[in-house]
Design a protein around this motif. Structure first.
Motif, PDB file in Angstrom:
ATOM      1  N   ILE A 100     -42.996  15.610 -73.140  1.00  0.00           N
ATOM      2  CA  ILE A 100     -43.074  17.057 -73.328  1.00  0.00           C
ATOM      3  C   ILE A 100     -44.340  17.538 -72.641  1.00  0.00           C
ATOM      4  CG2 ILE A 100     -41.818  17.058 -75.522  1.00  0.00           C
ATOM      5  CD1 ILE A 100     -44.536  17.388 -76.927  1.00  0.00           C
ATOM      6  N   PRO A 101     -44.424  18.820 -72.304  1.00  0.00           N
ATOM      7  CA  PRO A 101     -45.682  19.335 -71.765  1.00  0.00           C
ATOM      8  C   PRO A 101     -46.779  19.205 -72.822  1.00  0.00           C
ATOM      9  CG  PRO A 101     -43.892  20.905 -71.420  1.00  0.00           C
ATOM     10  CD  PRO A 101     -43.377  19.855 -72.345  1.00  0.00           C
ATOM     11  N   PRO A 102     -47.907  18.580 -72.488  1.00  0.00           N
ATOM     12  CA  PRO A 102     -48.955  18.404 -73.495  1.00  0.00           C
ATOM     13  C   PRO A 102     -49.779  19.658 -73.748  1.00  0.00           C
ATOM     14  CG  PRO A 102     -49.608  17.406 -71.423  1.00  0.00           C
ATOM     15  CD  PRO A 102     -48.199  17.862 -71.237  1.00  0.00           C
ATOM     16  N   GLY A 103     -49.717  20.623 -72.818  1.00  0.00           N
ATOM     17  CA  GLY A 103     -50.516  21.833 -72.949  1.00  0.00           C
ATOM     18  C   GLY A 103     -49.678  23.062 -73.232  1.00  0.00           C
ATOM     19  N   ASP A 104     -50.248  24.222 -72.940  1.00  0.00           N
ATOM     20  CA  ASP A 104     -49.611  25.492 -73.266  1.00  0.00           C
ATOM     21  C   ASP A 104     -48.435  25.788 -72.346  1.00  0.00           C
ATOM     22  OD1 ASP A 104     -51.467  25.899 -75.248  1.00  0.00           O
ATOM     23  OD2 ASP A 104     -52.793  27.133 -74.002  1.00  0.00           O
ATOM     24  N   ASN A 167     -43.493   8.451 -75.383  1.00  0.00           N
ATOM     25  CA  ASN A 167     -44.532   8.931 -74.465  1.00  0.00           C
ATOM     26  C   ASN A 167     -44.683  10.445 -74.551  1.00  0.00           C
ATOM     27  OD1 ASN A 167     -46.447   8.870 -72.332  1.00  0.00           O
ATOM     28  ND2 ASN A 167     -44.839   9.286 -70.820  1.00  0.00           N
ATOM     29  N   SER A 168     -44.660  10.979 -75.772  1.00  0.00           N
ATOM     30  CA  SER A 168     -44.838  12.434 -75.918  1.00  0.00           C
ATOM     31  C   SER A 168     -45.501  12.772 -77.252  1.00  0.00           C
ATOM     32  CB  SER A 168     -43.485  13.147 -75.802  1.00  0.00           C
ATOM     33  OG  SER A 168     -42.489  12.540 -76.620  1.00  0.00           O
ATOM     34  N   PRO A 169     -46.728  12.265 -77.471  1.00  0.00           N
ATOM     35  CA  PRO A 169     -47.395  12.545 -78.741  1.00  0.00           C
ATOM     36  C   PRO A 169     -48.154  13.865 -78.770  1.00  0.00           C
ATOM     37  CG  PRO A 169     -48.738  11.060 -77.449  1.00  0.00           C
ATOM     38  CD  PRO A 169     -47.486  11.314 -76.645  1.00  0.00           C
ATOM     39  N   VAL A 170     -48.471  14.415 -77.612  1.00  0.00           N
ATOM     40  CA  VAL A 170     -49.382  15.559 -77.536  1.00  0.00           C
ATOM     41  C   VAL A 170     -48.593  16.839 -77.269  1.00  0.00           C
ATOM     42  CG1 VAL A 170     -51.402  16.547 -76.385  1.00  0.00           C
ATOM     43  CG2 VAL A 170     -51.221  14.062 -76.692  1.00  0.00           C
ATOM     44  N   GLN A 171     -48.797  17.830 -78.123  1.00  0.00           N
ATOM     45  CA  GLN A 171     -48.144  19.127 -77.987  1.00  0.00           C
ATOM     46  C   GLN A 171     -49.181  20.212 -78.271  1.00  0.00           C
ATOM     47  OE1 GLN A 171     -44.964  20.010 -80.830  1.00  0.00           O
ATOM     48  NE2 GLN A 171     -43.826  21.094 -79.246  1.00  0.00           N
ATOM     49  N   ASN A 172     -49.212  21.223 -77.409  1.00  0.00           N
ATOM     50  CA  ASN A 172     -50.188  22.309 -77.549  1.00  0.00           C
ATOM     51  C   ASN A 172     -51.615  21.781 -77.647  1.00  0.00           C
ATOM     52  OD1 ASN A 172     -48.100  24.258 -77.604  1.00  0.00           O
ATOM     53  ND2 ASN A 172     -47.803  23.906 -79.790  1.00  0.00           N
ATOM     54  N   GLY A 340     -49.996  -1.119 -74.976  1.00  0.00           N
ATOM     55  CA  GLY A 340     -49.411  -0.085 -75.814  1.00  0.00           C
ATOM     56  C   GLY A 340     -48.431   0.783 -75.053  1.00  0.00           C
ATOM     57  N   THR A 341     -47.676   1.570 -75.802  1.00  0.00           N
ATOM     58  CA  THR A 341     -46.723   2.496 -75.197  1.00  0.00           C
ATOM     59  C   THR A 341     -47.451   3.636 -74.497  1.00  0.00           C
ATOM     60  OG1 THR A 341     -46.639   3.854 -77.188  1.00  0.00           O
ATOM     61  CG2 THR A 341     -45.068   2.018 -77.041  1.00  0.00           C
ATOM     62  N   GLY A 342     -46.686   4.463 -73.799  1.00  0.00           N
ATOM     63  CA  GLY A 342     -47.269   5.664 -73.218  1.00  0.00           C
ATOM     64  C   GLY A 342     -47.919   6.542 -74.273  1.00  0.00           C
ATOM     65  N   ALA A 343     -47.308   6.620 -75.456  1.00  0.00           N
ATOM     66  CA  ALA A 343     -47.881   7.433 -76.538  1.00  0.00           C
ATOM     67  C   ALA A 343     -49.252   6.905 -76.948  1.00  0.00           C
ATOM     68  CB  ALA A 343     -46.932   7.453 -77.734  1.00  0.00           C
ATOM     69  N   THR A 344     -49.377   5.590 -77.074  1.00  0.00           N
ATOM     70  CA  THR A 344     -50.670   4.992 -77.428  1.00  0.00           C
ATOM     71  C   THR A 344     -51.710   5.317 -76.379  1.00  0.00           C
ATOM     72  OG1 THR A 344     -49.554   3.195 -78.596  1.00  0.00           O
ATOM     73  CG2 THR A 344     -51.829   2.813 -77.925  1.00  0.00           C
ATOM     74  N   ARG A 345     -51.326   5.204 -75.120  1.00  0.00           N
ATOM     75  CA  ARG A 345     -52.269   5.473 -74.034  1.00  0.00           C
ATOM     76  C   ARG A 345     -52.607   6.960 -73.941  1.00  0.00           C
ATOM     77  NH1 ARG A 345     -48.921   2.272 -69.636  1.00  0.00           N
ATOM     78  NH2 ARG A 345     -47.477   2.012 -71.371  1.00  0.00           N
ATOM     79  N   GLN A 346     -51.613   7.833 -74.181  1.00  0.00           N
ATOM     80  CA  GLN A 346     -51.905   9.266 -74.184  1.00  0.00           C
ATOM     81  C   GLN A 346     -52.925   9.615 -75.261  1.00  0.00           C
ATOM     82  OE1 GLN A 346     -49.451  12.614 -73.716  1.00  0.00           O
ATOM     83  NE2 GLN A 346     -47.689  11.490 -72.920  1.00  0.00           N
ATOM     84  N   ARG A 347     -52.749   9.066 -76.454  1.00  0.00           N
ATOM     85  CA  ARG A 347     -53.688   9.353 -77.547  1.00  0.00           C
ATOM     86  C   ARG A 347     -55.097   8.877 -77.189  1.00  0.00           C
ATOM     87  NH1 ARG A 347     -48.908   8.050 -81.524  1.00  0.00           N
ATOM     88  NH2 ARG A 347     -48.584  10.120 -82.438  1.00  0.00           N
TER      89      ARG A 347
END
Length: 373
Positions: A100-104, A167-172, A340-347
């Motif tokens: 998902i888009p991590p930003g606005d 791979n989509s933990p970050v939203q807004n 780790g998964t993409g989610a782990t790396r994104q965090r």
């Protein structure tokens, strides 16, 4: 490997071809908000079958050709990522592999194409968050009847595929609490559900026709089963996964999907699994990724999600060995468990970034940083 019955498995030696589609987000390098530049990028790229538009103006989709081996898949994915990332950089934006888009979200995000306008009119309550990005793996099969039967065999294994690709933990700009926030967003669509246990192509086609008659989709391409018969190609198309942050993760996913399809094609009678257990397993995988307990759909018990992924690999190992993919999968699994998964790396990147723009730049770098094999 657990001892519960999974049916009679055989690998028939057929050459199962592969194709992979990846969807990417375009971001503004200054603040990490979406960059509505896909139409302009596509013009500069002279779009063809390998690079196309998507539902939102901040999305671009790539598609490999028909591949016969994992080296070819890796080469194609790397080439396509480089092609789009280079065009994005020249246009002043960033290409990011995130579910998902991590930003606005800003501006009129819908791609101005007739089909997408019809979708927005038919599903106005869903369209606002519809810009999710997936990885779709296609596996070639000789007949649609076989493909429809294979779909039933995929049902128990969808959750491990989602968990490894999360791979989509970050939203807004903040942690959503989900490893795959994409999954609950996408799951709101009327046809987003596991495949049924179809006896063949005719039964499958009746389900598609019924979905269209109910208005649950505009056309066959808009029927969003987690795994389906492709409406365009002679393939089974597995659609459960987030787009993977790293190319190596996408190659691992493709190898597992091919091994699973080959195994199911040689299985006389796949085990029947309760739909409620599949739903619970998918929710656990989307929430936690590989970090925490999942649900064993055969027993209903909580089980370490990594153990469930290893069980999947054990189940399909004869097919992996027959295709020459076993060593690649073992290396890919070791790397996934280590990094780790993409989610782990994104965090991790989010915690280390000093600003949304820096986070976006770090994600873009991670999208293109292919680890050594």
């Amino acid at each position: 490997m657990k001892t519960h019955e999974r049916g009679t498995m055989a690998v028939d030696g057929m050459n199962y071809t592969l194709g992979v589609e990846e969807e990417f987000v375009l971001l503004d390098p200054m603040d990490g908000s979406v960059a509505l530049r896909a139409p302009e990028l596509l013009e500069s790229l002279a779009p063809g079958p390998d690079v196309t538009s998507e539902l939102m103006r901040f999305q671009i989709e790539t598609a490999t050709g028909v591949c016969r081996g994992l080296d070819e898949v890796r080469s194609e994915l790397t080439r396509l990522r480089h092609l789009v990332a280079t065009a994005a950089e020249a246009d002043g934006c960033l290409m990011v592999a995130a579910g998902i888009p991590p930003g606005d979200l800003r501006g009129d995000t819908l791609t101005p194409e007739p089909r997408y306008r019809r979708m927005a009119q038919a599903f106005p309550e869903l369209i606002g968050e519809a810009g999710t990005c997936a990885c779709h793996v296609h596996v070639g099969l000789p007949s649609r009847d076989l493909g429809a039967r294979v779909l039933a065999g995929l049902r128990p294994w969808l959750a491990p595929l989602l968990a490894l690709s999360a791979n989509s933990p970050v939203q807004n700009g903040a942690d959503s609490g989900w490893s795959s926030r994409r999954f609950p967003i996408w799951d709101r669509w009327p046809t987003a559900k596991p495949p049924d246990e179809w006896s063949g192509a005719a039964a499958y086609d009746r389900s598609i026709g019924e979905a269209l008659r109910r208005g649950a989709a505009l056309d066959a391409a808009g029927v969003y089963f987690y795994a389906r018969l492709s409406p365009r190609h002679p393939t089974v198309e597995v659609r459960i996964a987030d787009v993977c942050l790293a190319v190596d993760d996408a190659v691992l996913l493709a190898a597992l999907v091919r091994g699973l399809v080959a195994t199911c094609a040689g299985t006389a009678s796949p085990p029947r699994v309760r739909g409620a257990r599949i739903d619970a397993a998918l929710t656990a995988a989307a929430r936690r990724g590989l970090d925490g307990p999942g649900i064993d759909v055969f027993t209903g018990r909580e089980t370490d999600q990594r153990e469930l992924l290893v069980e999947l690999v054990d189940f399909i190992r004869p097919a992996l060995t027959a295709a020459g993919d076993a060593d690649d999968v073992d290396r890919g699994l070791d790397s996934l468990f280590e990094h780790g998964t993409g989610a782990t790396r994104q965090r991790r990147l989010l915690a280390e970034a000093a600003s949304p723009g820096e986070f976006a730049a770090d994600l873009a770098h991670a999208t293109m940083n292919v680890p050594a094999r």
